[in-house]
Design a protein around this motif. Structure first.
Motif, PDB file in Angstrom:
ATOM      1  N   MET A   1       0.841  -1.183   0.000  1.00  0.00           N
ATOM      2  CA  MET A   1       0.000   0.000   0.000  1.00  0.00           C
ATOM      3  C   MET A   1       0.890   1.252   0.000  1.00  0.00           C
ATOM      4  SD  MET A   1      -3.093   0.948   2.474  1.00  0.00           S
ATOM      5  CE  MET A   1      -4.448   1.541   1.575  1.00  0.00           C
ATOM      6  N   THR A   2       0.459   2.255  -0.716  1.00  0.00           N
ATOM      7  CA  THR A   2       1.237   3.487  -0.826  1.00  0.00           C
ATOM      8  C   THR A   2       1.061   4.367   0.407  1.00  0.00           C
ATOM      9  OG1 THR A   2       1.615   5.444  -2.193  1.00  0.00           O
ATOM     10  CG2 THR A   2      -0.620   4.635  -2.102  1.00  0.00           C
ATOM     11  N   SER A   3       2.034   5.210   0.653  1.00  0.00           N
ATOM     12  CA  SER A   3       1.973   6.082   1.829  1.00  0.00           C
ATOM     13  C   SER A   3       1.164   7.356   1.566  1.00  0.00           C
ATOM     14  CB  SER A   3       3.387   6.452   2.270  1.00  0.00           C
ATOM     15  OG  SER A   3       4.047   7.131   1.226  1.00  0.00           O
ATOM     16  N   MET A   4       0.753   7.576   0.306  1.00  0.00           N
ATOM     17  CA  MET A   4      -0.042   8.762  -0.019  1.00  0.00           C
ATOM     18  C   MET A   4      -0.981   8.426  -1.171  1.00  0.00           C
ATOM     19  SD  MET A   4       1.355  12.513  -1.130  1.00  0.00           S
ATOM     20  CE  MET A   4       0.573  13.929  -0.426  1.00  0.00           C
ATOM     21  N   PRO A   5      -2.282   8.483  -0.929  1.00  0.00           N
ATOM     22  CA  PRO A   5      -3.236   8.162  -1.997  1.00  0.00           C
ATOM     23  C   PRO A   5      -3.096   9.134  -3.177  1.00  0.00           C
ATOM     24  CG  PRO A   5      -4.338   8.298   0.144  1.00  0.00           C
ATOM     25  CD  PRO A   5      -2.933   8.782   0.334  1.00  0.00           C
ATOM     26  N   ALA A   6      -3.342   8.630  -4.382  1.00  0.00           N
ATOM     27  CA  ALA A   6      -3.221   9.444  -5.592  1.00  0.00           C
ATOM     28  C   ALA A   6      -4.084  10.699  -5.524  1.00  0.00           C
ATOM     29  CB  ALA A   6      -3.581   8.614  -6.819  1.00  0.00           C
ATOM     30  N   ALA A   7      -5.264  10.587  -4.930  1.00  0.00           N
ATOM     31  CA  ALA A   7      -6.178  11.731  -4.856  1.00  0.00           C
ATOM     32  C   ALA A   7      -5.607  12.886  -4.029  1.00  0.00           C
ATOM     33  CB  ALA A   7      -7.518  11.296  -4.280  1.00  0.00           C
ATOM     34  N   GLU A   8      -4.642  12.587  -3.175  1.00  0.00           N
ATOM     35  CA  GLU A   8      -4.031  13.621  -2.341  1.00  0.00           C
ATOM     36  C   GLU A   8      -2.746  14.183  -2.952  1.00  0.00           C
ATOM     37  OE1 GLU A   8      -3.477  12.219   1.658  1.00  0.00           O
ATOM     38  OE2 GLU A   8      -5.543  11.485   1.797  1.00  0.00           O
ATOM     39  N   ARG A   9      -2.323  13.651  -4.073  1.00  0.00           N
ATOM     40  CA  ARG A   9      -1.069  14.086  -4.686  1.00  0.00           C
ATOM     41  C   ARG A   9      -1.332  15.246  -5.648  1.00  0.00           C
ATOM     42  NH1 ARG A   9       2.804   8.990  -5.171  1.00  0.00           N
ATOM     43  NH2 ARG A   9       1.928   7.795  -3.458  1.00  0.00           N
ATOM     44  N   LEU A  10      -0.802  16.400  -5.318  1.00  0.00           N
ATOM     45  CA  LEU A  10      -0.997  17.577  -6.177  1.00  0.00           C
ATOM     46  C   LEU A  10      -0.473  17.336  -7.584  1.00  0.00           C
ATOM     47  CD1 LEU A  10      -0.155  20.532  -3.767  1.00  0.00           C
ATOM     48  CD2 LEU A  10      -2.402  19.734  -4.524  1.00  0.00           C
ATOM     49  N   GLY A  11       0.626  16.613  -7.692  1.00  0.00           N
ATOM     50  CA  GLY A  11       1.197  16.329  -9.005  1.00  0.00           C
ATOM     51  C   GLY A  11       0.204  15.633  -9.918  1.00  0.00           C
ATOM     52  N   SER A  12      -0.613  14.735  -9.375  1.00  0.00           N
ATOM     53  CA  SER A  12      -1.623  14.042 -10.177  1.00  0.00           C
ATOM     54  C   SER A  12      -2.649  15.024 -10.734  1.00  0.00           C
ATOM     55  CB  SER A  12      -2.345  12.984  -9.333  1.00  0.00           C
ATOM     56  OG  SER A  12      -1.456  11.981  -8.929  1.00  0.00           O
ATOM     57  N   HIS A  13      -3.056  15.977  -9.918  1.00  0.00           N
ATOM     58  CA  HIS A  13      -4.044  16.964 -10.361  1.00  0.00           C
ATOM     59  C   HIS A  13      -3.451  17.921 -11.401  1.00  0.00           C
ATOM     60  CE1 HIS A  13      -7.013  15.649  -7.448  1.00  0.00           C
ATOM     61  NE2 HIS A  13      -6.031  15.599  -6.551  1.00  0.00           N
ATOM     62  N   ILE A  14      -2.207  18.320 -11.181  1.00  0.00           N
ATOM     63  CA  ILE A  14      -1.535  19.196 -12.147  1.00  0.00           C
ATOM     64  C   ILE A  14      -1.374  18.464 -13.478  1.00  0.00           C
ATOM     65  CG2 ILE A  14       0.643  20.372 -12.684  1.00  0.00           C
ATOM     66  CD1 ILE A  14       0.871  20.928  -9.608  1.00  0.00           C
ATOM     67  N   LYS A  15      -0.968  17.203 -13.433  1.00  0.00           N
ATOM     68  CA  LYS A  15      -0.779  16.412 -14.649  1.00  0.00           C
ATOM     69  C   LYS A  15      -2.107  16.218 -15.386  1.00  0.00           C
ATOM     70  CE  LYS A  15       1.843  14.105 -17.430  1.00  0.00           C
ATOM     71  NZ  LYS A  15       2.834  14.785 -18.246  1.00  0.00           N
ATOM     72  N   ARG A  16      -3.186  15.962 -14.654  1.00  0.00           N
ATOM     73  CA  ARG A  16      -4.504  15.814 -15.279  1.00  0.00           C
ATOM     74  C   ARG A  16      -4.896  17.082 -16.032  1.00  0.00           C
ATOM     75  NH1 ARG A  16      -9.152  15.172 -11.650  1.00  0.00           N
ATOM     76  NH2 ARG A  16     -10.480  15.293 -13.461  1.00  0.00           N
ATOM     77  N   ALA A  17      -4.683  18.237 -15.392  1.00  0.00           N
ATOM     78  CA  ALA A  17      -5.011  19.511 -16.028  1.00  0.00           C
ATOM     79  C   ALA A  17      -4.142  19.722 -17.271  1.00  0.00           C
ATOM     80  CB  ALA A  17      -4.842  20.668 -15.039  1.00  0.00           C
ATOM     81  N   GLU A  18      -2.850  19.391 -17.162  1.00  0.00           N
ATOM     82  CA  GLU A  18      -1.936  19.538 -18.292  1.00  0.00           C
ATOM     83  C   GLU A  18      -2.358  18.639 -19.457  1.00  0.00           C
ATOM     84  OE1 GLU A  18       2.850  19.375 -19.096  1.00  0.00           O
ATOM     85  OE2 GLU A  18       1.967  17.832 -17.816  1.00  0.00           O
ATOM     86  N   ARG A  19      -2.726  17.392 -19.147  1.00  0.00           N
ATOM     87  CA  ARG A  19      -3.180  16.460 -20.200  1.00  0.00           C
ATOM     88  C   ARG A  19      -4.460  16.951 -20.862  1.00  0.00           C
ATOM     89  NH1 ARG A  19      -1.632  12.121 -16.678  1.00  0.00           N
ATOM     90  NH2 ARG A  19      -3.800  11.981 -16.038  1.00  0.00           N
ATOM     91  N   ALA A  20      -5.392  17.447 -20.064  1.00  0.00           N
ATOM     92  CA  ALA A  20      -6.659  17.947 -20.615  1.00  0.00           C
ATOM     93  C   ALA A  20      -6.409  19.151 -21.517  1.00  0.00           C
ATOM     94  CB  ALA A  20      -7.628  18.309 -19.489  1.00  0.00           C
ATOM     95  N   LEU A  21      -5.537  20.062 -21.099  1.00  0.00           N
ATOM     96  CA  LEU A  21      -5.204  21.222 -21.926  1.00  0.00           C
ATOM     97  C   LEU A  21      -4.535  20.780 -23.215  1.00  0.00           C
ATOM     98  CD1 LEU A  21      -5.006  24.284 -22.368  1.00  0.00           C
ATOM     99  CD2 LEU A  21      -2.869  24.238 -21.048  1.00  0.00           C
ATOM    100  N   GLY A  22      -3.577  19.865 -23.111  1.00  0.00           N
ATOM    101  CA  GLY A  22      -2.876  19.368 -24.299  1.00  0.00           C
ATOM    102  C   GLY A  22      -3.820  18.689 -25.278  1.00  0.00           C
ATOM    103  N   ALA A  23      -4.723  17.849 -24.766  1.00  0.00           N
ATOM    104  CA  ALA A  23      -5.670  17.138 -25.627  1.00  0.00           C
ATOM    105  C   ALA A  23      -6.628  18.111 -26.310  1.00  0.00           C
ATOM    106  CB  ALA A  23      -6.447  16.109 -24.813  1.00  0.00           C
ATOM    107  N   THR A  24      -7.067  19.129 -25.588  1.00  0.00           N
ATOM    108  CA  THR A  24      -7.974  20.114 -26.167  1.00  0.00           C
ATOM    109  C   THR A  24      -7.255  20.933 -27.236  1.00  0.00           C
ATOM    110  OG1 THR A  24      -9.245  20.201 -24.125  1.00  0.00           O
ATOM    111  CG2 THR A  24      -9.516  22.046 -25.647  1.00  0.00           C
ATOM    112  N   LYS A  25      -6.041  21.362 -26.949  1.00  0.00           N
ATOM    113  CA  LYS A  25      -5.284  22.116 -27.957  1.00  0.00           C
ATOM    114  C   LYS A  25      -4.984  21.241 -29.168  1.00  0.00           C
ATOM    115  CE  LYS A  25      -3.355  26.006 -25.511  1.00  0.00           C
ATOM    116  NZ  LYS A  25      -2.158  26.746 -25.135  1.00  0.00           N
TER     117      LYS A  25
END
Length: 149
Positions: free
Chosen positions: A1-25
């Motif tokens: 088990m990981t010491s920090m859930p993905a939902a709590e990782r800011l990097g995951s949220h930043i990456k999601r936003a970056e991917r969404a922006l890239g896909a839209t562009k």
């Protein structure tokens, strides 16, 4: 088990936003016949004509070999022209052609619509805060990055 859930990782949220922006562009630039890296190169070239491939790669956040591929593709389509620097003959300067300026204008109009829609989702204060918060992220991450070598 990981010491920090993905939902709590800011990097995951930043990456999601970056991917969404890239896909839209990607989707909005496709009718203009450009990829996101090609558009980024044309955008920087429109603001800095004559910039070297190495400086262009840094400005676009890609490796020099990737930028050379992007430039070769843009050149083969007649959107840019490259010529030896006046004093440094081994350095090629890149500039938009007239056709490149037209393609860039169309692509930029498409990309700006995405940027405006994104900006409109926030109040002026929220946008300023978001920019400041992301800047703090960059500053912190650059300060803790291990040096290469």
């Amino acid at each position: 088990m990981t010491s920090m859930p993905a939902a709590e990782r800011l990097g995951s949220h930043i990456k999601r936003a970056e991917r969404a922006l890239g896909a839209t562009k990607h989707a909005v630039l496709k009718p203009a016949g450009l990829t996101v890296p090609q558009y980024a190169a044309l955008l920087v070239l429109s603001e800095s004509p004559g910039i070297s491939a190495a400086a262009l790669a840094r400005a676009c956040g890609v490796t020099p070999p990737t930028m050379n591929t992007v430039l070769k593709n843009l050149e083969s389509r007649g959107l840019i022209e490259r010529s030896p620097h006046q004093w440094h003959k081994h350095v090629l300067e890149a500039r938009l052609t007239e056709e490149g300026k037209g393609v860039m204008a169309d692509a930029d109009e498409r990309a700006v619509r995405v940027e405006r829609a994104l900006a409109a989702e926030f109040t002026d204060e929220e946008r300023e805060s978001l920019v400041a918060l992301l800047g703090r992220c960059v500053d912190l991450l650059e300060s803790v990055r291990p040096s290469s070598g």
